[in-house]
Design a protein around this motif. Structure first.
Motif, PDB file in Angstrom:
ATOM      1  N   UNK A  27       0.822  -1.208   0.000  1.00 27.33           N
ATOM      2  CA  UNK A  27       0.000   0.000   0.000  1.00 27.33           C
ATOM      3  C   UNK A  27       0.857   1.260   0.000  1.00 27.33           C
ATOM      4  N   UNK A  28       2.004   1.217   0.678  1.00 20.99           N
ATOM      5  CA  UNK A  28       2.916   2.362   0.668  1.00 20.99           C
ATOM      6  C   UNK A  28       3.391   2.643  -0.749  1.00 20.99           C
ATOM      7  N   UNK A  29       3.739   1.598  -1.487  1.00 21.79           N
ATOM      8  CA  UNK A  29       4.162   1.762  -2.881  1.00 21.79           C
ATOM      9  C   UNK A  29       3.037   2.341  -3.730  1.00 21.79           C
ATOM     10  N   UNK A  30       1.814   1.859  -3.512  1.00 22.24           N
ATOM     11  CA  UNK A  30       0.671   2.352  -4.287  1.00 22.24           C
ATOM     12  C   UNK A  30       0.371   3.807  -3.959  1.00 22.24           C
ATOM     13  N   UNK A  31       0.385   4.159  -2.665  1.00 24.19           N
ATOM     14  CA  UNK A  31       0.088   5.531  -2.265  1.00 24.19           C
ATOM     15  C   UNK A  31       1.105   6.521  -2.797  1.00 24.19           C
ATOM     16  N   UNK A  32       2.388   6.157  -2.708  1.00 23.38           N
ATOM     17  CA  UNK A  32       3.447   7.036  -3.203  1.00 23.38           C
ATOM     18  C   UNK A  32       3.352   7.219  -4.712  1.00 23.38           C
ATOM     19  N   UNK A  33       3.152   6.123  -5.434  1.00 24.02           N
ATOM     20  CA  UNK A  33       3.065   6.226  -6.895  1.00 24.02           C
ATOM     21  C   UNK A  33       1.802   6.967  -7.320  1.00 24.02           C
ATOM     22  N   UNK A  34       0.708   6.821  -6.560  1.00 22.56           N
ATOM     23  CA  UNK A  34      -0.519   7.551  -6.885  1.00 22.56           C
ATOM     24  C   UNK A  34      -0.321   9.054  -6.808  1.00 22.56           C
ATOM     25  N   UNK A  35       0.316   9.516  -5.730  1.00 26.30           N
ATOM     26  CA  UNK A  35       0.577  10.947  -5.593  1.00 26.30           C
ATOM     27  C   UNK A  35       1.506  11.447  -6.693  1.00 26.30           C
ATOM     28  N   UNK A  36       2.557  10.697  -6.988  1.00 29.34           N
ATOM     29  CA  UNK A  36       3.523  11.124  -7.994  1.00 29.34           C
ATOM     30  C   UNK A  36       2.905  11.163  -9.393  1.00 29.34           C
ATOM     31  N   UNK A  37       2.048  10.195  -9.703  1.00 30.24           N
ATOM     32  CA  UNK A  37       1.368  10.215 -11.004  1.00 30.24           C
ATOM     33  C   UNK A  37       0.401  11.397 -11.072  1.00 30.24           C
ATOM     34  N   UNK A  38      -0.282  11.675  -9.962  1.00 36.16           N
ATOM     35  CA  UNK A  38      -1.157  12.841  -9.916  1.00 36.16           C
ATOM     36  C   UNK A  38      -0.388  14.129 -10.150  1.00 36.16           C
TER      37      UNK A  38
END
Length: 250
Positions: free
Chosen positions: A196-207
């Motif tokens: 989930x940490x990987x998903x949350x970080x990548x979600x913000x960066x893609x945003x």
């Protein structure tokens, strides 16, 4: 030069896919569950970071918030959705995961509206680095560096720590691992925390990369992530990394 620019963009997206797909691979390798709801954790990280960034103008605080919120929700998904279903046939957790994905996407639409939101201030996007005639903006650079650091730390944890040994033992033979003192539920909880940490970080960066956060943004990335873990060999971390880079380039 045009093809070199495309190569850079492909590598950036390959790193994005890798961060998303690694979480899917870890969960599948441990529980044999296709964690489709990872897409909502990705989107939640983006929304959490955007709200904090626009309220505080601090990208560092936004990044920390995105990761922590994603981790908390990811662990809750495991404990409240998947854990009660582990003794059921594999399609049952999959159906629950798809249902959660649909419900949370509709929840995002109700809370944040059906249209995309943008960052009021995105200082990384205005920073660019020129190297050999190639322009790389700050978000692209941070995304690649974050992916490399995350993958490196994950490799170290899996290879050299007691937690990593316990994780690999649980994947290989859960019953035997538990008889040697490995806490199965604890290992699973930590796995969802990391994924989930990987998903949350990548979600913000893609945003930040697109300067757009919308309710369905995680769906496309997640479906590509599922294709990647199949292409890389279900449960294979090295195969997932290679498939992510190839997918991004292609």
């Amino acid at each position: 030069m045009y093809y070199i620019d495309l190569l850079v963009i492909g590598l950036v997206w390959g790193c994005t896919y890798a961060m998303m797909a690694l979480g899917l691979t870890l969960v599948y390798g441990l529980l044999r569950i296709l964690h489709v709801a990872q897409a909502t954790v990705f989107t939640l990280g983006a929304y959490s970071g955007l709200v904090v960034a626009n309220a505080s103008s601090s990208i560092a605080l936004a990044f920390l918030t995105a990761v922590l919120v994603a981790c908390l929700v990811g662990v809750m998904i495991y404990r409240w959705v998947y854990e009660p279903l582990l003794d059921k046939p594999p399609f049952v957790p999959l159906v629950a995961s798809i249902g959660l994905l649909i419900a949370m996407e509709d929840g995002f639409r109700l809370i944040f509206g059906p249209y995309g939101l943008s960052f009021d201030r995105n200082p990384w996007s205005s920073v660019s680095i020129a190297f050999a005639g190639i322009q790389i903006n700050g978000v692209q650079l941070v995304l690649v560096v974050t992916a490399i650091i995350s993958i490196g730390l994950l490799t170290i944890i899996a290879s050299l720590t007691r937690l990593g040994i316990g994780l690999r033992a649980t994947v290989t033979d859960p019953t035997m691992a538990e008889s040697f003192g490995v806490h199965r539920v604890q290992v699973r909880t930590v796995t969802f925390f990391v994924a989930s940490a990987l998903a949350g970080a990548s979600g913000l960066l893609v945003g930040m990369l697109n300067n757009l956060v919308e309710p369905g943004m995680g769906g496309l990335i997640a479906y590509k992530g599922l294709a990647i873990i199949v292409l890389g060999g279900l449960g294979s971390v090295s195969g997932t990394l290679l498939a992510s880079v190839l997918f991004g380039l292609i």
